[in-house]
Design a protein around this motif. Sequence first.
Motif, PDB file in Angstrom:
ATOM      1  N   GLY A  56       9.506  21.282  90.997  1.00  0.00           N
ATOM      2  CA  GLY A  56      10.165  20.009  90.743  1.00  0.00           C
ATOM      3  C   GLY A  56      11.586  20.182  90.235  1.00  0.00           C
ATOM      4  O   GLY A  56      12.499  19.467  90.666  1.00  0.00           O
ATOM      5  N   TYR A  57      11.779  21.168  89.360  1.00  0.00           N
ATOM      6  CA  TYR A  57      13.130  21.425  88.832  1.00  0.00           C
ATOM      7  C   TYR A  57      14.076  21.892  89.945  1.00  0.00           C
ATOM      8  O   TYR A  57      15.214  21.425  90.047  1.00  0.00           O
ATOM      9  N   LEU A  58      13.576  22.813  90.767  1.00  0.00           N
ATOM     10  CA  LEU A  58      14.426  23.307  91.853  1.00  0.00           C
ATOM     11  C   LEU A  58      14.647  22.235  92.915  1.00  0.00           C
ATOM     12  O   LEU A  58      15.680  22.202  93.580  1.00  0.00           O
ATOM     13  N   GLY A  59      13.648  21.367  93.053  1.00  0.00           N
ATOM     14  CA  GLY A  59      13.769  20.315  94.064  1.00  0.00           C
ATOM     15  C   GLY A  59      14.814  19.280  93.704  1.00  0.00           C
ATOM     16  O   GLY A  59      15.512  18.771  94.592  1.00  0.00           O
ATOM     17  N   TRP A  60      14.972  18.984  92.421  1.00  0.00           N
ATOM     18  CA  TRP A  60      16.000  18.016  92.021  1.00  0.00           C
ATOM     19  C   TRP A  60      16.306  18.181  90.544  1.00  0.00           C
ATOM     20  O   TRP A  60      15.426  18.019  89.690  1.00  0.00           O
ATOM     21  N   SER A  61      17.528  18.530  90.241  1.00  0.00           N
ATOM     22  CA  SER A  61      17.984  18.611  88.844  1.00  0.00           C
ATOM     23  C   SER A  61      19.501  18.545  88.836  1.00  0.00           C
ATOM     24  O   SER A  61      20.168  19.067  89.755  1.00  0.00           O
ATOM     25  N   ASP A  62      20.033  17.918  87.807  1.00  0.00           N
ATOM     26  CA  ASP A  62      21.487  17.775  87.650  1.00  0.00           C
ATOM     27  C   ASP A  62      22.143  17.148  88.881  1.00  0.00           C
ATOM     28  O   ASP A  62      23.247  17.549  89.304  1.00  0.00           O
ATOM     29  N   GLY A  63      21.445  16.217  89.497  1.00  0.00           N
ATOM     30  CA  GLY A  63      22.021  15.497  90.622  1.00  0.00           C
ATOM     31  C   GLY A  63      22.101  16.268  91.924  1.00  0.00           C
ATOM     32  O   GLY A  63      22.829  15.869  92.839  1.00  0.00           O
ATOM     33  N   LYS A  64      21.376  17.360  92.038  1.00  0.00           N
ATOM     34  CA  LYS A  64      21.399  18.125  93.293  1.00  0.00           C
ATOM     35  C   LYS A  64      20.073  18.856  93.470  1.00  0.00           C
ATOM     36  O   LYS A  64      19.289  18.999  92.516  1.00  0.00           O
ATOM     37  N   SER A  65      19.831  19.314  94.685  1.00  0.00           N
ATOM     38  CA  SER A  65      18.595  20.027  95.000  1.00  0.00           C
ATOM     39  C   SER A  65      18.917  21.461  95.402  1.00  0.00           C
ATOM     40  O   SER A  65      19.381  21.708  96.524  1.00  0.00           O
ATOM     41  N   LEU A  66      18.692  22.387  94.490  1.00  0.00           N
ATOM     42  CA  LEU A  66      18.909  23.800  94.818  1.00  0.00           C
ATOM     43  C   LEU A  66      17.962  24.251  95.916  1.00  0.00           C
ATOM     44  O   LEU A  66      18.334  25.045  96.791  1.00  0.00           O
ATOM     45  N   LEU A  67      16.737  23.738  95.858  1.00  0.00           N
ATOM     46  CA  LEU A  67      15.714  24.174  96.816  1.00  0.00           C
ATOM     47  C   LEU A  67      16.042  23.709  98.232  1.00  0.00           C
ATOM     48  O   LEU A  67      15.875  24.460  99.197  1.00  0.00           O
ATOM     49  N   PHE A  68      16.530  22.485  98.351  1.00  0.00           N
ATOM     50  CA  PHE A  68      16.852  21.962  99.686  1.00  0.00           C
ATOM     51  C   PHE A  68      17.996  22.757 100.308  1.00  0.00           C
ATOM     52  O   PHE A  68      17.912  23.158 101.481  1.00  0.00           O
ATOM     53  N   ASP A  69      19.045  22.997  99.544  1.00  0.00           N
ATOM     54  CA  ASP A  69      20.170  23.771 100.083  1.00  0.00           C
ATOM     55  C   ASP A  69      19.739  25.191 100.470  1.00  0.00           C
ATOM     56  O   ASP A  69      20.110  25.689 101.538  1.00  0.00           O
ATOM     57  N   ALA A  70      18.955  25.819  99.594  1.00  0.00           N
ATOM     58  CA  ALA A  70      18.511  27.186  99.878  1.00  0.00           C
ATOM     59  C   ALA A  70      17.627  27.227 101.122  1.00  0.00           C
ATOM     60  O   ALA A  70      17.748  28.132 101.961  1.00  0.00           O
ATOM     61  N   THR A  71      16.757  26.232 101.241  1.00  0.00           N
ATOM     62  CA  THR A  71      15.861  26.205 102.407  1.00  0.00           C
ATOM     63  C   THR A  71      16.644  26.025 103.702  1.00  0.00           C
ATOM     64  O   THR A  71      16.363  26.683 104.705  1.00  0.00           O
ATOM     65  N   LEU A  72      17.644  25.126 103.676  1.00  0.00           N
ATOM     66  CA  LEU A  72      18.448  24.915 104.887  1.00  0.00           C
ATOM     67  C   LEU A  72      19.126  26.205 105.336  1.00  0.00           C
ATOM     68  O   LEU A  72      19.133  26.539 106.528  1.00  0.00           O
ATOM     69  N   TRP A  73      19.695  26.931 104.383  1.00  0.00           N
ATOM     70  CA  TRP A  73      20.385  28.174 104.747  1.00  0.00           C
ATOM     71  C   TRP A  73      19.409  29.219 105.291  1.00  0.00           C
ATOM     72  O   TRP A  73      19.690  29.901 106.289  1.00  0.00           O
ATOM     73  N   SER A  74      18.268  29.353 104.646  1.00  0.00           N
ATOM     74  CA  SER A  74      17.299  30.357 105.114  1.00  0.00           C
ATOM     75  C   SER A  74      16.746  29.986 106.483  1.00  0.00           C
ATOM     76  O   SER A  74      16.617  30.846 107.360  1.00  0.00           O
ATOM     77  N   VAL A  75      16.419  28.706 106.672  1.00  0.00           N
ATOM     78  CA  VAL A  75      15.913  28.273 107.975  1.00  0.00           C
ATOM     79  C   VAL A  75      16.977  28.494 109.051  1.00  0.00           C
ATOM     80  O   VAL A  75      16.675  28.937 110.167  1.00  0.00           O
ATOM     81  N   GLY A  76      18.240  28.207 108.715  1.00  0.00           N
ATOM     82  CA  GLY A  76      19.322  28.414 109.679  1.00  0.00           C
ATOM     83  C   GLY A  76      19.455  29.872 110.085  1.00  0.00           C
ATOM     84  O   GLY A  76      19.644  30.185 111.273  1.00  0.00           O
ATOM     85  N   ARG A  77      19.350  30.765 109.110  1.00  0.00           N
ATOM     86  CA  ARG A  77      19.462  32.203 109.423  1.00  0.00           C
ATOM     87  C   ARG A  77      18.300  32.675 110.292  1.00  0.00           C
ATOM     88  O   ARG A  77      18.487  33.429 111.250  1.00  0.00           O
ATOM     89  N   VAL A  78      17.093  32.244 109.953  1.00  0.00           N
ATOM     90  CA  VAL A  78      15.936  32.632 110.767  1.00  0.00           C
ATOM     91  C   VAL A  78      16.037  32.033 112.174  1.00  0.00           C
ATOM     92  O   VAL A  78      15.730  32.706 113.170  1.00  0.00           O
TER      93      VAL A  78
END
Length: 265
Positions: A56-78
Amino acid sequence: MANGWNPYAALPGGMRRQLGIAGVAVVLLVWFALSASGWISANKLPSPVSVVKALGYLGWSDGKSLLFDATLWSVGRVAAAGVLVVLIGVPLGIFMGASPKLNALLSPLIDPFRSAPVVALLPILVMWLGIGETMKVTFLFLGAVVYLVPMVRDAIQAVPQSYWTGARDLGASPWECIRHAVVPIAMPRIADAIIVSVSVMWTYITVAEYVNAKVGLGQLIQNARRFSAMDQVFAGIAVIIALALITYQLMRAIKRHLYPWETQT
């Protein structure tokens, strides 16, 4: 009991799902018990509740989603590496399977890497390609293509010779025999090879993103490990496993749609 050890006995869909859920439930119960017992420090084995909170913290904290950004980059690389693996690995495997001379020439160069740790190539790739996206995609590509090419080659060679002979008797040229008789029969096994190769890339994503990645699930896990936030490490690993499972099931569904006679489950 007789069917308990019969590999050809099909399980009802409901029973298969129940057994799968039971297996996951047992692992979660053991995890709960170990984390609650205090035998293992929370710094080494966080509880499932802590991991969910970390998600939950990684999914949304401080007005942004670290998990969403990280997932997009990893999915893009794969995805980028996966496209290259299919575009290069499948034709090369087909040519090797169809041509004994080409197979004899290239197999000694490719086959040994199936048993070699591709991770050992990482320092070389860093020296040759730097630490940017090219290196990361190339590493994922190499990690998967060394499995894909031999499996595609083997799929072509596993097609019974009668298909080739029948096509030749009908007047087809050698290339037409390969294209219209051999490759279509081998396609279900080639699809299995692609599924395995893409799954392999998910196992390498954290290694690829350990090297100077600014974003990505591997970088997220690396940062969490550096600060001893094991709940976030477990959360990142859980996301990678989930993405790998979704990718696998999606590709299996595509295979069932394209080759329903080959996949009955």
